[in-house]
Design a protein around this motif. Sequence first.
Motif, PDB file in Angstrom:
ATOM      1  N   LEU A 477       0.842  -1.200   0.000  1.00 57.10           N
ATOM      2  CA  LEU A 477       0.000   0.000   0.000  1.00 57.10           C
ATOM      3  C   LEU A 477       0.878   1.252   0.000  1.00 57.10           C
ATOM      4  N   VAL A 478       1.931   1.238   0.820  1.00 55.96           N
ATOM      5  CA  VAL A 478       2.843   2.389   0.872  1.00 55.96           C
ATOM      6  C   VAL A 478       3.549   2.562  -0.471  1.00 55.96           C
ATOM      7  N   MET A 479       3.953   1.459  -1.099  1.00 56.81           N
ATOM      8  CA  MET A 479       4.567   1.532  -2.431  1.00 56.81           C
ATOM      9  C   MET A 479       3.686   2.314  -3.393  1.00 56.81           C
ATOM     10  N   LEU A 480       2.415   1.976  -3.400  1.00 59.28           N
ATOM     11  CA  LEU A 480       1.492   2.639  -4.319  1.00 59.28           C
ATOM     12  C   LEU A 480       1.324   4.122  -3.987  1.00 59.28           C
ATOM     13  N   LEU A 481       1.029   4.419  -2.734  1.00 60.76           N
ATOM     14  CA  LEU A 481       0.699   5.786  -2.359  1.00 60.76           C
ATOM     15  C   LEU A 481       1.896   6.725  -2.448  1.00 60.76           C
ATOM     16  N   THR A 482       3.117   6.174  -2.334  1.00 59.66           N
ATOM     17  CA  THR A 482       4.318   7.017  -2.439  1.00 59.66           C
ATOM     18  C   THR A 482       5.029   6.832  -3.766  1.00 59.66           C
ATOM     19  N   ASN A 483       4.430   6.022  -4.665  1.00 62.43           N
ATOM     20  CA  ASN A 483       4.957   5.808  -6.017  1.00 62.43           C
ATOM     21  C   ASN A 483       6.401   5.310  -5.995  1.00 62.43           C
ATOM     22  N   GLN A 484       6.630   4.257  -5.222  1.00 63.03           N
ATOM     23  CA  GLN A 484       7.961   3.649  -5.147  1.00 63.03           C
ATOM     24  C   GLN A 484       7.992   2.369  -5.974  1.00 63.03           C
ATOM     25  N   PRO A 485       9.092   2.114  -6.696  1.00 64.19           N
ATOM     26  CA  PRO A 485       9.122   0.998  -7.645  1.00 64.19           C
ATOM     27  C   PRO A 485       9.261  -0.387  -7.029  1.00 64.19           C
ATOM     28  N   THR A 486       9.861  -0.496  -5.829  1.00 62.54           N
ATOM     29  CA  THR A 486      10.042  -1.821  -5.232  1.00 62.54           C
ATOM     30  C   THR A 486       9.735  -1.771  -3.744  1.00 62.54           C
ATOM     31  N   ILE A 487       9.477  -2.944  -3.191  1.00 60.35           N
ATOM     32  CA  ILE A 487       9.174  -3.046  -1.766  1.00 60.35           C
ATOM     33  C   ILE A 487      10.361  -2.626  -0.916  1.00 60.35           C
ATOM     34  N   ARG A 488      11.576  -2.777  -1.460  1.00 59.66           N
ATOM     35  CA  ARG A 488      12.770  -2.385  -0.712  1.00 59.66           C
ATOM     36  C   ARG A 488      12.829  -0.878  -0.478  1.00 59.66           C
ATOM     37  N   ASP A 489      12.113  -0.123  -1.304  1.00 67.69           N
ATOM     38  CA  ASP A 489      12.122   1.328  -1.150  1.00 67.69           C
ATOM     39  C   ASP A 489      11.191   1.798  -0.042  1.00 67.69           C
ATOM     40  N   VAL A 490      10.392   0.909   0.527  1.00 69.02           N
ATOM     41  CA  VAL A 490       9.495   1.303   1.613  1.00 69.02           C
ATOM     42  C   VAL A 490       9.752   0.505   2.893  1.00 69.02           C
ATOM     43  N   ILE A 491      10.794  -0.333   2.883  1.00 67.92           N
ATOM     44  CA  ILE A 491      11.224  -1.052   4.084  1.00 67.92           C
ATOM     45  C   ILE A 491      12.586  -0.488   4.463  1.00 67.92           C
ATOM     46  N   LEU A 492      12.714   0.004   5.675  1.00 72.43           N
ATOM     47  CA  LEU A 492      13.958   0.672   6.054  1.00 72.43           C
ATOM     48  C   LEU A 492      15.173  -0.240   5.903  1.00 72.43           C
ATOM     49  N   PHE A 493      15.044  -1.475   6.341  1.00 72.38           N
ATOM     50  CA  PHE A 493      16.174  -2.397   6.268  1.00 72.38           C
ATOM     51  C   PHE A 493      15.728  -3.699   5.603  1.00 72.38           C
ATOM     52  N   PRO A 494      15.617  -3.704   4.268  1.00 73.22           N
ATOM     53  CA  PRO A 494      15.175  -4.913   3.563  1.00 73.22           C
ATOM     54  C   PRO A 494      16.221  -6.016   3.649  1.00 73.22           C
ATOM     55  N   GLN A 495      15.745  -7.248   3.471  1.00 69.10           N
ATOM     56  CA  GLN A 495      16.659  -8.386   3.505  1.00 69.10           C
ATOM     57  C   GLN A 495      17.581  -8.352   2.293  1.00 69.10           C
ATOM     58  N   MET A 496      18.870  -8.575   2.533  1.00 68.22           N
ATOM     59  CA  MET A 496      19.870  -8.538   1.463  1.00 68.22           C
ATOM     60  C   MET A 496      20.699  -9.821   1.500  1.00 68.22           C
ATOM     61  N   ARG A 497      21.332 -10.105   0.378  1.00 66.15           N
ATOM     62  CA  ARG A 497      22.295 -11.203   0.362  1.00 66.15           C
ATOM     63  C   ARG A 497      23.438 -10.888   1.308  1.00 66.15           C
ATOM     64  N   LYS A 498      24.137 -11.926   1.757  1.00 66.12           N
ATOM     65  CA  LYS A 498      25.255 -11.736   2.653  1.00 66.12           C
ATOM     66  C   LYS A 498      26.302 -10.858   1.984  1.00 66.12           C
ATOM     67  N   GLU A 499      26.781  -9.856   2.756  1.00 69.12           N
ATOM     68  CA  GLU A 499      27.755  -8.920   2.207  1.00 69.12           C
ATOM     69  C   GLU A 499      29.100  -9.614   1.976  1.00 69.12           C
ATOM     70  N   LYS A 500      29.659  -9.386   0.804  1.00 68.54           N
ATOM     71  CA  LYS A 500      30.950 -10.007   0.500  1.00 68.54           C
ATOM     72  C   LYS A 500      32.060  -9.263   1.236  1.00 68.54           C
TER      73      LYS A 500
END
Length: 500
Positions: A477-500
Amino acid sequence: METQNTDTNELIKRRFEELDELYEKGFEPFAYSYDVDNYSETIKNNFEELEQKDVKIAGRIMAIRRMGKASFTHIQDKEGRIQIYLRKDEIGEEYDAFKLMDIGDIVGVEGYVFKTRTGETSVHVRSMTILSKSMRPIPIAKETVDEDGNKVIHDQFADKELRYRQRYVDLIVNPDVKEVFKKRSSIVTTIRSFLDANEFVEVETPVLQPVYGGAAARPFVTHHNTLDMDLYLRIADELYLKRLIVGGFDRVYEIAKDFRNEGIDKTHNPEFTMLELYVAFKDYNWMMKFTEQMIEDVATKVFGTTKFEIDGTMIDFKGPWIRLSMVDSIKESTGVDITNTTLDELKAALKKYNIELEDSANNGKMIDELFGAAVEPSIVQPTFVIDYPIEISPLAKKHRTKEGLVERFEGYVLGREICNAFSELNDPIDQKERFLSQVAMKEAGDDEATPIDDDYIRAMEFGMPPTAGLGIGIDRLVMLLTNQPTIRDVILFPQMRKEK
């Protein structure tokens, strides 16, 4: 006090040298506190009242322009940026400390408000306090120092993966990002206010569950040492909330973190936020109207409008939303009547969209995939897709007039699902049979089918009133209302692959 640094990066090395020099000169580079009494935008917006008045502000240095014994600097606080003006003959030794300051350092200053010859609202500094020395330069493409000692920034922090991984830096150098998350907070607050005003009770249910359920998804598994038992991070909070309906709560909701052990893409993150609410004595027809009202209320109160330009398309969230039959929409798009078709016909229809499923996939799963490929992308304006196959809706009540379907709707906008709702199944005998069907599907290889929850069946056997339930993906819902392209843009700390 001497510091150690093994990093070969010259910029970091220079900052450690500056830190040592600050200590040698008797300055404390990491303060305990600072009493702030004003902020950047407040000062600018109230210049006439504050002109020549003393203020105390604090912020991060974002630009430095040195001119020998005087300097202009921009600092950034929670509201924005403001210029400060420092003179060596006015602040003395503190100016020596300032010469050892870098972009990224945090300072507190006390002084009076004025405007420069160019008309820029600024603070003329009478005293300066170092609050935190930044040991790493803000990760921009390039930072240079000219012959006058001025630090120059080239480009901004733009690498997407770095921005998600180092959100703290993203928030520093990309102010628009902070605005998205402030809007997110306002959206959640407004939802809460709307539900509270409609006599809902906010509750909390277990995150660690002995039996997972409420959705079709793979769970995360953990182990409790003292109890010596496996537990699951919840994939939904539905079954516990409906236990509360059995217990006599007529209207309950929870804004909860859920966890699903699934892929990561533009609309999926393993950890996400859901709103789930349940209302006794109502059905999915009532819930459609309530959902329209709630989202319209959020849009109006947070953004001042129900109309949003999203991905270049004007979307209006004002109700009533479109109602679209899943059966009719598939028939119109593919020619397949899902209420009277065979497995072979469904497989043939799926082949046209290059979709191949496991041998264990049943009619319902195939219909769901067919809808996703043939219909979802064509949905633009807010739409309730209604009446789903019973095989993929094990917790929804059978449709009162349509054989093989259940009373369920999902809300879609621009081809994206944002909510899911049922007339909730309240017949314990039917529910147990549905659970057993799910168990058979799991044994046949469907790893998203849910296990039987005997305690939930027992709760229903005490009598569950007719109930309407709704789940809304807050992130989507936040993605839509703030016009953000991905879910990662509305989650402060999205899950990422292990940092190399």
